[in-house]
Design a protein around this motif. Structure first.
Motif, PDB file in Angstrom:
ATOM      1  N   LEU A 124       0.820  -1.217   0.000  1.00 27.46           N
ATOM      2  CA  LEU A 124       0.000   0.000   0.000  1.00 27.46           C
ATOM      3  C   LEU A 124       0.849   1.260   0.000  1.00 27.46           C
ATOM      4  N   THR A 125       1.925   1.239   0.734  1.00 26.08           N
ATOM      5  CA  THR A 125       2.847   2.381   0.722  1.00 26.08           C
ATOM      6  C   THR A 125       4.274   1.862   0.638  1.00 26.08           C
ATOM      7  N   ARG A 126       5.077   2.574  -0.109  1.00 26.67           N
ATOM      8  CA  ARG A 126       6.497   2.248  -0.222  1.00 26.67           C
ATOM      9  C   ARG A 126       7.317   3.463   0.176  1.00 26.67           C
ATOM     10  N   VAL A 127       8.517   3.197   0.643  1.00 29.31           N
ATOM     11  CA  VAL A 127       9.422   4.276   1.003  1.00 29.31           C
ATOM     12  C   VAL A 127       9.620   5.187  -0.208  1.00 29.31           C
ATOM     13  N   CYS A 147      -2.609  -5.543   8.103  1.00 29.22           N
ATOM     14  CA  CYS A 147      -1.446  -5.054   7.363  1.00 29.22           C
ATOM     15  C   CYS A 147      -0.233  -5.077   8.282  1.00 29.22           C
ATOM     16  N   ILE A 148       0.937  -5.060   7.676  1.00 29.24           N
ATOM     17  CA  ILE A 148       2.176  -4.983   8.435  1.00 29.24           C
ATOM     18  C   ILE A 148       2.963  -3.765   7.981  1.00 29.24           C
ATOM     19  N   CYS A 149       3.499  -3.019   8.938  1.00 28.89           N
ATOM     20  CA  CYS A 149       4.307  -1.834   8.649  1.00 28.89           C
ATOM     21  C   CYS A 149       5.764  -2.166   8.957  1.00 28.89           C
ATOM     22  N   THR A 150       6.645  -1.975   7.970  1.00 30.79           N
ATOM     23  CA  THR A 150       8.056  -2.318   8.146  1.00 30.79           C
ATOM     24  C   THR A 150       8.952  -1.149   7.735  1.00 30.79           C
ATOM     25  N   LEU A 151      10.141  -1.135   8.318  1.00 30.66           N
ATOM     26  CA  LEU A 151      11.168  -0.159   7.960  1.00 30.66           C
ATOM     27  C   LEU A 151      12.485  -0.887   7.787  1.00 30.66           C
ATOM     28  N   ASN A 152      13.053  -0.825   6.595  1.00 36.92           N
ATOM     29  CA  ASN A 152      14.312  -1.510   6.294  1.00 36.92           C
ATOM     30  C   ASN A 152      14.258  -2.980   6.685  1.00 36.92           C
ATOM     31  N   GLY A 153      13.111  -3.610   6.453  1.00 36.08           N
ATOM     32  CA  GLY A 153      12.961  -5.034   6.731  1.00 36.08           C
ATOM     33  C   GLY A 153      12.595  -5.375   8.160  1.00 36.08           C
ATOM     34  N   VAL A 154      12.475  -4.373   9.028  1.00 36.65           N
ATOM     35  CA  VAL A 154      12.126  -4.601  10.434  1.00 36.65           C
ATOM     36  C   VAL A 154      10.651  -4.284  10.650  1.00 36.65           C
ATOM     37  N   GLU A 155       9.932  -5.201  11.280  1.00 32.82           N
ATOM     38  CA  GLU A 155       8.511  -4.970  11.553  1.00 32.82           C
ATOM     39  C   GLU A 155       8.348  -3.894  12.629  1.00 32.82           C
ATOM     40  N   LEU A 156       7.577  -2.862  12.297  1.00 29.31           N
ATOM     41  CA  LEU A 156       7.282  -1.796  13.250  1.00 29.31           C
ATOM     42  C   LEU A 156       5.967  -2.035  13.979  1.00 29.31           C
ATOM     43  N   CYS A 177       6.702  15.715   1.630  1.00 26.30           N
ATOM     44  CA  CYS A 177       6.243  14.654   2.534  1.00 26.30           C
ATOM     45  C   CYS A 177       6.110  13.337   1.780  1.00 26.30           C
ATOM     46  N   THR A 178       7.068  12.454   1.970  1.00 32.52           N
ATOM     47  CA  THR A 178       7.018  11.135   1.322  1.00 32.52           C
ATOM     48  C   THR A 178       7.070  10.039   2.381  1.00 32.52           C
ATOM     49  N   ARG A 179       6.643   8.867   1.998  1.00 28.74           N
ATOM     50  CA  ARG A 179       6.583   7.752   2.944  1.00 28.74           C
ATOM     51  C   ARG A 179       7.983   7.315   3.379  1.00 28.74           C
ATOM     52  N   ASN A 180       8.086   6.936   4.628  1.00 26.62           N
ATOM     53  CA  ASN A 180       9.360   6.467   5.154  1.00 26.62           C
ATOM     54  C   ASN A 180       9.242   5.040   5.692  1.00 26.62           C
ATOM     55  N   ALA A 181       8.161   4.347   5.305  1.00 23.78           N
ATOM     56  CA  ALA A 181       7.973   2.956   5.714  1.00 23.78           C
ATOM     57  C   ALA A 181       7.100   2.265   4.669  1.00 23.78           C
ATOM     58  N   ASP A 182       7.187   0.939   4.662  1.00 24.61           N
ATOM     59  CA  ASP A 182       6.356   0.142   3.774  1.00 24.61           C
ATOM     60  C   ASP A 182       5.177  -0.432   4.564  1.00 24.61           C
ATOM     61  N   VAL A 183       3.997  -0.417   3.966  1.00 23.29           N
ATOM     62  CA  VAL A 183       2.827  -1.063   4.570  1.00 23.29           C
ATOM     63  C   VAL A 183       2.291  -2.078   3.561  1.00 23.29           C
ATOM     64  N   ILE A 184       2.213  -3.337   3.984  1.00 23.34           N
ATOM     65  CA  ILE A 184       1.832  -4.440   3.101  1.00 23.34           C
ATOM     66  C   ILE A 184       0.638  -5.179   3.693  1.00 23.34           C
ATOM     67  N   THR A 244      10.366  13.671  10.193  1.00 20.36           N
ATOM     68  CA  THR A 244       8.933  13.708  10.465  1.00 20.36           C
ATOM     69  C   THR A 244       8.135  14.022   9.230  1.00 20.36           C
ATOM     70  N   SER A 245       8.771  14.543   8.184  1.00 23.36           N
ATOM     71  CA  SER A 245       8.025  14.859   6.967  1.00 23.36           C
ATOM     72  C   SER A 245       8.011  13.691   5.986  1.00 23.36           C
ATOM     73  N   ARG A 246       8.651  12.572   6.376  1.00 28.13           N
ATOM     74  CA  ARG A 246       8.746  11.466   5.428  1.00 28.13           C
ATOM     75  C   ARG A 246       8.272  10.163   6.056  1.00 28.13           C
ATOM     76  N   LEU A 247       7.349  10.263   6.984  1.00 29.76           N
ATOM     77  CA  LEU A 247       6.888   9.058   7.661  1.00 29.76           C
ATOM     78  C   LEU A 247       5.523   8.650   7.165  1.00 29.76           C
ATOM     79  N   THR A 248       5.252   7.341   7.305  1.00 28.38           N
ATOM     80  CA  THR A 248       3.949   6.813   6.936  1.00 28.38           C
ATOM     81  C   THR A 248       2.873   7.432   7.797  1.00 28.38           C
TER      82      THR A 248
END
Length: 358
Positions: free
Chosen positions: A227-230, A245-254, A288-295, A354-358
């Protein structure tokens, strides 16, 4: 001890499989849509009967059919689906002649239906990140026969299309289908949103919730959809009506996000603040861009709120704004912890913003 452990694992797996079946709701309410696939199966494989079934803990339920065999439910152990969900792999189960197959030759239910030839493909649904067999797409004939060359692959393709159709079907809620009229839709959404954490935490006024409900756009996504990509433009806030859904950052589950949660609030709030400071909407979006992936881990029903609609509404809902700010702060702290940990361990990462977070 080992036998008991293996039995528990089998029970856990079966419980997860049945949960996947239940996640689709009352699929049998949509025979008109699924019946198209059943009719396609009878025509494609030149068989008089086709079933689409769901296998529960004790039954095999026919949710759509084509042909003279009309029985709608079988004991799980007495029909073919039990063998399909038990066997490994995705290959169809093909029985050229049930009378000569010891697994089925003495089965009264199969004899009563006058089924001599059977071919059934498993229906695999990805639920909570794992693919599980939920039922079958099958064809049957009263005469012994086999499949022609290429039919196996064709049946597997048709089974995949069947699952995709199931995932797109509207779901029942509280025993009734989602209202089709605009007013009914809005009031249904108001009812749902009142229980969502962002609206419930500080008791947002129902009239204000209705304004949001009028602007929300429904969206259905399949398991595995990102749904969202970095780096994506972050101009949409998502509410989860159904699914996980799962939210991850650099392969780590948030975080795992389920029904009642939302995501995308951090960037949306940042965009609103930038516009208040004199930036145009376009300038704010670029900053403002996404800084995490949501799958999506399974089929998800989402409600989207775009920035152009959200900005004026958030001015009328200070309670919602404060709650979203609390959520954004907590998520920013989680992101910063992951980035500090990865920096310390030498993992290449990006500086948080803070301007680039999901």
């Amino acid at each position: 001890m080992m036998g008991g452990h293996h039995h528990r694992e089998e029970c856990d797996e079966e419980h997860a499989r049945v949960s996947a079946v239940r996640s689709l709701g009352c699929v049998e309410d949509h025979e008109e849509e699924l019946g198209v696939i059943a009719r396609l199966a009878t025509g494609t494989f030149s068989c008089p009967n086709a079933f689409i079934t769901m296998v529960t803990e004790d039954k095999e339920v026919v949710v759509a059919l084509d042909g003279p065999v009309r029985q709608r439910e079988y004991d799980r152990e007495a029909w073919f689906g039990h063998h399909i969900i038990s066997k490994p792999g995705r290959e169809p189960l093909v029985v050229p002649d049930t009378a000569k197959d010891p697994r089925f030759s003495g089965n009264p239910a199969i004899a009563a239906a006058n089924v001599r030839f059977y071919a059934g493909a498993p229906l695999f649904l990805c639920h909570m990140g794992v693919e599980r067999c939920i039922g079958t797409l099958c064809v049957m004939d009263e005469n012994p026969r086999g499949l022609e060359e290429g039919d196996t692959a064709l049946m597997m393709t048709l089974a995949t299309a069947c699952v995709r159709e199931m995932e797109c079907l509207p779901q029942r809620r509280d025993g009734a289908m989602t209202p089709s009229t605009e007013d009914g839709y809005v009031m249904q959404r108001v009812k749902e949103l009142k229980s969502h954490a962002p609206f419930a935490r500080r008791s947002v006024d129902e009239g204000c919730i209705k304004l949001f409900a009028e602007k929300l756009r429904p969206r259905i996504v399949h398991s595995g959809h990102c749904l969202t990509r970095v780096g994506d433009v972050a101009d949409t806030l998502y509410f989860i009506a159904r699914g996980t859904c799962i939210c991850t950052l650099n392969g780590v589950e948030l975080e795992r996000l389920t029904a009642g949660h939302c995501f995308g609030e951090t960037s949306l709030l940042r965009m609103c603040k930038l516009c208040t400071e004199g930036k145009t909407a376009q300038q704010a979006k670029q900053m403002c861009t996404r800084n995490a992936d949501v799958i999506a881990l399974e089929r998800c029903e989402l409600l989207e709120l775009h920035f152009d609609d959200a900005q004026p509404l958030l001015k009328k809902a200070p309670n919602l704004w404060f709650t979203l700010e609390d959520m954004a702060k907590r998520r920013l702290e989680s992101v910063n912890r992951v980035e500090r940990s990865q920096t310390a361990s030498g993992v290449l990462g990006r500086a948080g913003s803070t301007s680039r977070l999901t």
